[in-house]
Design a protein around this motif. Structure first.
Motif, PDB file in Angstrom:
ATOM      1  N   LEU A 243       0.282  -1.698   5.205  1.00 50.38           N
ATOM      2  CA  LEU A 243       1.219  -1.411   4.429  1.00 50.38           C
ATOM      3  C   LEU A 243       1.054  -1.238   2.939  1.00 50.38           C
ATOM      4  O   LEU A 243       1.053  -0.211   2.276  1.00 50.38           O
TER       5      LEU A 243
ATOM      6  N   SER B 164       5.006   3.584   3.589  1.00 47.01           N
ATOM      7  CA  SER B 164       4.060   3.336   2.599  1.00 47.01           C
ATOM      8  C   SER B 164       4.211   4.020   1.256  1.00 47.01           C
ATOM      9  O   SER B 164       4.115   3.552   0.348  1.00 47.01           O
TER      10      SER B 164
ATOM     11  N   ALA C 197      -0.099   1.830   0.283  1.00 37.38           N
ATOM     12  CA  ALA C 197       0.572   2.017  -0.996  1.00 37.38           C
ATOM     13  C   ALA C 197      -0.155   2.338  -2.305  1.00 37.38           C
ATOM     14  O   ALA C 197       0.230   2.979  -3.329  1.00 37.38           O
TER      15      ALA C 197
END
Length: 309
Positions: A183, A100, A187
């Motif tokens: 994911l 990430s 982030a």
């Protein structure tokens, strides 16, 4: 100022501040009440882990038996299997922790606004899919007859694999599908941290002839390091915890030796078999281990100048 006042004056000073800022405490009250009612008040029920709980006797009337339930769990033949599966899945997931960060650094470097928005939407979208629907998608993709993954494997000339019934594949499927789902969402925090990086640092680095990779390594990465450490500490604090719903939905009789973890075992012992005291003891053991791991890694993080408290 308040630190130098006597205790009585300090209490009056604090009370005066509370009266002046009462609106802020009113705003805080709903969250405080929520945690008190749903998080702290139920903790009184943990005492049944040390009792032979019977509903007719109630929590306080049940017989006190000390650590018998804990000893029973530690001496059970499945104790080490549960520990191995729980830790194995979490360590596997921890190995993917940098992904990430890499995605956030990559998205931050995109300059094409339309392409950047499209990439962010594609990576964020799976997070908003229901766990039940998401697991259904995973099972459909991995179906040995109609699944797209096995169709591709057959196209390459290999035999189809029954992924969901082979214990050896369970951890890989669980961890990678979890990474796929979370994911982009993971982030976001790093992107927010990267937004606070001073652009003048990059301009100075460009003047000195630094390449894009060098600027990422020497400017962006050190700037978000405190965020990385805090999130890593939080992940370590959940080392003995796994997404219960997803494990349960992916679990079946054939992959049980790899998929049975402490959370699903507590569910099975407590709700399905009615062993309330025993399942509470197992859950308490799991929580204590999580707490100790969190404390340990938080102390380790203090050496880097970053910690949760």
């Amino acid at each position: 100022m308040s630190g130098n006042l006597p205790k009585k004056k300090k209490r009056r000073y604090n009370w005066r501040k509370m009266k002046i800022n009462w609106q802020l405490y009113v705003l805080l009250a709903p969250a405080l009440i929520y945690f008190l009612v749903f998080k702290y008040y139920p903790m009184y029920g943990l005492q049944i882990a040390f009792k032979n709980f019977r509903a007719v006797d109630g929590i306080f009337g049940s017989e006190w038996i000390g650590f018998d339930h804990f000893v029973r769990f530690f001496e059970s033949y499945y104790f080490w299997d549960l520990i191995k599966n729980t830790l194995g899945i979490n360590l596997y997931a921890l190995a993917l922790f940098p992904i990430s960060i890499i995605v956030a650094l990559a998205l931050n470097e995109l300059r094409d606004g339309k392409f950047k928005k499209t990439a962010q939407t594609i990576t964020y979208a799976p997070h908003f899919i229901s766990i039940v629907v998401f697991v259904g998608m995973v099972i459909a993709f991995l179906n040995p007859v109609t699944g797209i993954i096995n169709n591709f494997i057959q196209f390459l000339g290999f035999q189809p694999i029954s992924f969901m019934t082979e214990p050896g594949w369970f951890k890989t499927i669980f961890v990678w599908s979890n990474e796929w789902q979370n994911l982009g969402w993971g982030a976001i925090i790093y992107l927010a941290a990267l937004a606070g990086v001073d652009p003048q640092l990059h301009e100075s680095a460009k003047v000195d002839g630094a390449s894009r990779l060098q600027r990422i390594w020497h400017i962006n990465l050190p700037s978000i390091m405190p965020t990385i450490i805090i999130l890593l500490i939080l992940n370590m604090g959940n080392m003995m915890s796994i997404g219960f719903e997803k494990i349960l939905l992916m679990q079946n009789e054939l992959n049980l030796e790899s998929s049975q973890v402490i959370q699903t075992y507590v569910y099975e012992a407590g709700l399905l078999h009615g062993q309330y005291s025993y399942s509470t003891a197992v859950g308490l053991f799991n929580s204590v281990i999580n707490f100790l791991i969190l404390i340990f890694f938080n102390r380790m993080a203090r050496r880097t100048g970053t910690s949760l408290w």
